[in-house]
Design a protein around this motif. Structure first.
Motif, mmCIF file in Angstrom:
data_model
loop_
_atom_site.group_PDB
_atom_site.id
_atom_site.type_symbol
_atom_site.label_atom_id
_atom_site.label_comp_id
_atom_site.label_asym_id
_atom_site.label_seq_id
_atom_site.Cartn_x
_atom_site.Cartn_y
_atom_site.Cartn_z
ATOM 1 N N ILE A 116 27.151 -8.290 17.627
ATOM 2 C CA ILE A 116 28.288 -7.694 16.927
ATOM 3 C C ILE A 116 29.124 -8.840 16.368
ATOM 4 C CG2 ILE A 116 30.408 -6.365 17.173
ATOM 5 C CD1 ILE A 116 29.058 -4.714 19.297
ATOM 6 N N LEU A 117 29.386 -8.771 15.079
ATOM 7 C CA LEU A 117 30.192 -9.797 14.422
ATOM 8 C C LEU A 117 31.637 -9.319 14.381
ATOM 9 C CD1 LEU A 117 30.500 -12.401 12.743
ATOM 10 C CD2 LEU A 117 30.021 -11.004 10.727
ATOM 11 N N VAL A 118 32.530 -10.132 14.890
ATOM 12 C CA VAL A 118 33.960 -9.826 14.863
ATOM 13 C C VAL A 118 34.651 -10.967 14.145
ATOM 14 C CG1 VAL A 118 36.019 -9.414 16.254
ATOM 15 C CG2 VAL A 118 33.806 -8.574 17.042
ATOM 16 N N ARG A 119 35.408 -10.628 13.134
ATOM 17 C CA ARG A 119 36.128 -11.659 12.380
ATOM 18 C C ARG A 119 37.560 -11.754 12.898
ATOM 19 N NH1 ARG A 119 32.826 -13.301 8.478
ATOM 20 N NH2 ARG A 119 31.310 -11.828 7.654
ATOM 21 N N GLU A 163 31.685 -14.415 25.687
ATOM 22 C CA GLU A 163 30.963 -13.141 25.666
ATOM 23 C C GLU A 163 31.256 -12.329 26.926
ATOM 24 O OE1 GLU A 163 29.680 -16.131 25.108
ATOM 25 O OE2 GLU A 163 29.074 -16.032 23.005
ATOM 26 N N ALA A 164 31.220 -12.985 28.085
ATOM 27 C CA ALA A 164 31.491 -12.288 29.349
ATOM 28 C C ALA A 164 32.929 -11.779 29.390
ATOM 29 C CB ALA A 164 31.218 -13.213 30.537
ATOM 30 N N PHE A 165 33.852 -12.568 28.859
ATOM 31 C CA PHE A 165 35.256 -12.160 28.808
ATOM 32 C C PHE A 165 35.407 -10.879 27.983
ATOM 33 C CE2 PHE A 165 39.465 -12.210 26.858
ATOM 34 C CZ PHE A 165 40.285 -12.437 27.946
ATOM 35 N N ILE A 166 34.820 -10.862 26.809
ATOM 36 C CA ILE A 166 34.927 -9.696 25.924
ATOM 37 C C ILE A 166 34.229 -8.485 26.538
ATOM 38 C CG2 ILE A 166 34.240 -8.775 23.669
ATOM 39 C CD1 ILE A 166 34.769 -11.650 22.568
ATOM 40 N N ARG A 167 33.051 -8.696 27.158
ATOM 41 C CA ARG A 167 32.356 -7.571 27.810
ATOM 42 C C ARG A 167 33.206 -6.986 28.931
ATOM 43 N NH1 ARG A 167 27.613 -10.641 26.904
ATOM 44 N NH2 ARG A 167 27.788 -11.605 28.941
ATOM 45 N N SER A 168 33.900 -7.826 29.680
ATOM 46 C CA SER A 168 34.784 -7.326 30.742
ATOM 47 C C SER A 168 35.860 -6.421 30.163
ATOM 48 C CB SER A 168 35.440 -8.483 31.490
ATOM 49 O OG SER A 168 34.504 -9.204 32.231
ATOM 50 N N LEU A 169 36.475 -6.871 29.077
ATOM 51 C CA LEU A 169 37.510 -6.052 28.440
ATOM 52 C C LEU A 169 36.951 -4.727 27.942
ATOM 53 C CD1 LEU A 169 39.397 -8.814 26.396
ATOM 54 C CD2 LEU A 169 40.170 -7.677 28.503
ATOM 55 N N ILE A 170 35.779 -4.768 27.339
ATOM 56 C CA ILE A 170 35.143 -3.546 26.838
ATOM 57 C C ILE A 170 34.869 -2.570 27.982
ATOM 58 C CG2 ILE A 170 32.985 -2.638 25.848
ATOM 59 C CD1 ILE A 170 32.951 -5.200 24.084
ATOM 60 N N ASN A 171 34.498 -3.102 29.139
ATOM 61 C CA ASN A 171 34.184 -2.260 30.296
ATOM 62 C C ASN A 171 35.416 -1.854 31.097
ATOM 63 O OD1 ASN A 171 31.344 -2.025 29.977
ATOM 64 N ND2 ASN A 171 31.141 -4.161 30.607
ATOM 65 N N GLY A 172 36.600 -2.158 30.589
ATOM 66 C CA GLY A 172 37.834 -1.697 31.214
ATOM 67 C C GLY A 172 38.416 -2.622 32.265
ATOM 68 N N TYR A 173 37.967 -3.872 32.303
ATOM 69 C CA TYR A 173 38.483 -4.832 33.271
ATOM 70 C C TYR A 173 39.220 -5.953 32.561
ATOM 71 C CZ TYR A 173 35.296 -2.587 36.511
ATOM 72 O OH TYR A 173 34.644 -1.668 37.286
ATOM 73 N N VAL A 174 40.323 -6.383 33.153
ATOM 74 C CA VAL A 174 41.037 -7.545 32.644
ATOM 75 C C VAL A 174 40.686 -8.704 33.569
ATOM 76 C CG1 VAL A 174 43.298 -8.550 32.164
ATOM 77 C CG2 VAL A 174 42.912 -6.101 31.772
ATOM 78 N N PRO A 175 39.953 -9.691 33.068
ATOM 79 C CA PRO A 175 39.557 -10.812 33.928
ATOM 80 C C PRO A 175 40.764 -11.560 34.465
ATOM 81 C CG PRO A 175 38.323 -10.822 31.866
ATOM 82 C CD PRO A 175 39.424 -9.809 31.716
ATOM 83 N N LYS A 176 40.669 -11.970 35.718
ATOM 84 C CA LYS A 176 41.747 -12.736 36.350
ATOM 85 C C LYS A 176 41.563 -14.216 36.057
ATOM 86 C CE LYS A 176 42.774 -9.569 40.007
ATOM 87 N NZ LYS A 176 43.278 -9.410 41.319
#
Length: 111
Positions: free
Chosen positions: A8-11, A32-45
């Protein structure tokens, strides 16, 4: 291992890219892992302070020692007050160190 074959391209503008990089760095995750966490409803600590794991090992050791003291006191009906006081002081100091490392404000380096 799960495959992720859908790109997925995000500008982003320069400010958004800078904000993303800053937030990612605080977590120690890949972008990538950071963005996937957000997509899955988690805010990384954010990563814990560097000495977090050392402090946790110290707490576990103190807890184990206090447990042994308690078991011996229950078995014999007598508590070794010197050893107990040493471990209690060690626990108090470790908790103070953790509070200082995690919650105490740090001096700014403006110079």
């Amino acid at each position: 291992m799960r495959k992720r074959g859908i790109p997925i391209l995000v500008r982003l503008n320069a400010q958004e890219k800078q904000n993303l990089a800053k937030q990612v760095k605080k977590t120690g995750l890949s972008q990538e892992a950071f963005i996937r966490s957000l997509i899955n409803g988690y805010v990384p600590k954010e990563l814990p302070p560097p000495d977090y794991f050392t402090m946790m090992r110290e707490l576990h050791a103190i807890g184990s020692n206090l447990n042994q003291i308690t078991a011996k006191a229950n078995a014999t009906g007598h508590i070794d007050t010197t050893v107990f006081q040493y471990e209690a002081n060690r626990l108090r100091k470790t908790v103070q160190d953790i509070i200082a490392a995690v919650t105490a404000p740090e001096r700014r380096n403006d110079g």
